[in-house]
Design a protein around this motif. Structure first.
Motif, short mmCIF file in Angstrom:
data_model
loop_
_atom_site.label_atom_id
_atom_site.label_comp_id
_atom_site.label_asym_id
_atom_site.label_seq_id
_atom_site.Cartn_x
_atom_site.Cartn_y
_atom_site.Cartn_z
N LYS A 248 -4.54 -2.25 -8.54
CA LYS A 248 -3.61 -2.23 -7.40
C LYS A 248 -4.24 -1.50 -6.21
O LYS A 248 -4.13 -1.94 -5.07
CB LYS A 248 -2.30 -1.54 -7.77
N VAL A 249 -4.90 -0.37 -6.49
CA VAL A 249 -5.57 0.38 -5.42
C VAL A 249 -6.65 -0.48 -4.79
O VAL A 249 -6.76 -0.57 -3.56
CB VAL A 249 -6.15 1.71 -5.95
N LEU B 103 1.22 7.29 -6.45
CA LEU B 103 0.10 8.19 -6.74
C LEU B 103 0.41 9.62 -6.31
O LEU B 103 0.04 10.58 -7.00
CB LEU B 103 -1.18 7.67 -6.09
N PRO C 261 0.82 -1.22 0.00
CA PRO C 261 0.00 0.00 0.00
C PRO C 261 0.86 1.27 0.00
O PRO C 261 0.53 2.25 -0.68
CB PRO C 261 -0.82 -0.11 1.29
N HIS D 205 -5.23 -3.11 -2.40
CA HIS D 205 -4.70 -2.59 -1.13
C HIS D 205 -5.74 -1.79 -0.34
O HIS D 205 -5.56 -1.59 0.87
CB HIS D 205 -3.48 -1.72 -1.38
N VAL E 163 2.11 2.00 -3.53
CA VAL E 163 1.05 2.54 -4.40
C VAL E 163 0.77 4.00 -4.04
O VAL E 163 0.69 4.86 -4.92
CB VAL E 163 -0.24 1.69 -4.30
N ARG E 164 0.64 4.28 -2.73
CA ARG E 164 0.38 5.68 -2.32
C ARG E 164 1.52 6.60 -2.74
O ARG E 164 1.29 7.70 -3.22
CB ARG E 164 0.18 5.75 -0.81
#
Length: 185
Positions: free
Chosen positions: A44-45, A15, A8, A48, A11-12
């Motif tokens: 992916k979002v 982004l 996570p 997670h 990914v964050r």
């Protein structure tokens, strides 16, 4: 493309980078980013952050309903103001479940029978559906627990049970679907 995005936090961070202004780029809003995110990143979002994935499904359903209604209105032969209308119940093949509507176009899905000789989880005798009592946007139905709450993990406040014919026009909330099919109620 997104194989490096495993956690996570990965990914964050990615982004945030997509949002951030740089010398040759003024940055973008979350709304702009959501509009251009590739499907692989959206997945992916959702992996997670399942709640965000479910909200995306709800938004996609609402957007699809909007596009269908807009297209129908544009192509209508009449110039009269459209009446407030509910979607019509889809024609369902006998082998399909009348209450298991799936996807953006609420396509009738298969019966879900944890026990092959038992009743369908979605249309079994006595299964009723409700709206989220706090929702003004009534585009989907919810299963309820009989104690005034939906079976969604968020336990939304439920309205009174809706008639089967009304429920047959609406897709089931993704979170209720997941609860019903994993708990096999």
């Amino acid at each position: 493309m997104t194989s490096h995005l495993q956690t996570p936090d990965d990914v964050r961070a990615f982004l945030r980078l997509c949002l951030a202004p740089r010398a040759d780029f003024p940055g973008r809003t979350v709304k702009e980013l959501a509009r251009i995110m590739p499907a692989e990143l959206v997945e992916k979002v959702a992996v997670h952050a399942p709640r965000i994935g479910a909200l995306r499904e709800v938004a996609d359903l609402a957007h699809a309903a909007y596009l269908t209604a807009l297209g129908d209105w544009i192509t209508a032969e009449t110039t009269a103001a459209p009446a407030a209308e509910q979607p019509t119940a889809p024609q369902v093949a006998p082998s399909k479940c009348t209450q298991n509507l799936v996807g953006q176009r609420a396509v009738p899905g298969d019966h879900h029978r944890p026990d092959p000789t038992g009743p369908c989880t979605f249309c079994q005798s006595g299964r009723t559906y409700v709206f989220n009592a706090r929702s003004v946007n009534r585009h989907m139905k919810h299963a309820h627990d009989g104690d005034g709450r939906t079976v969604c993990p968020s336990r939304l406040e439920a309205t009174d049970p809706m008639p089967d014919d009304q429920a047959a026009r609406l897709p089931l909330c993704p979170q209720c679907r997941q609860t019903l099919t994993t708990d096999d109620n």
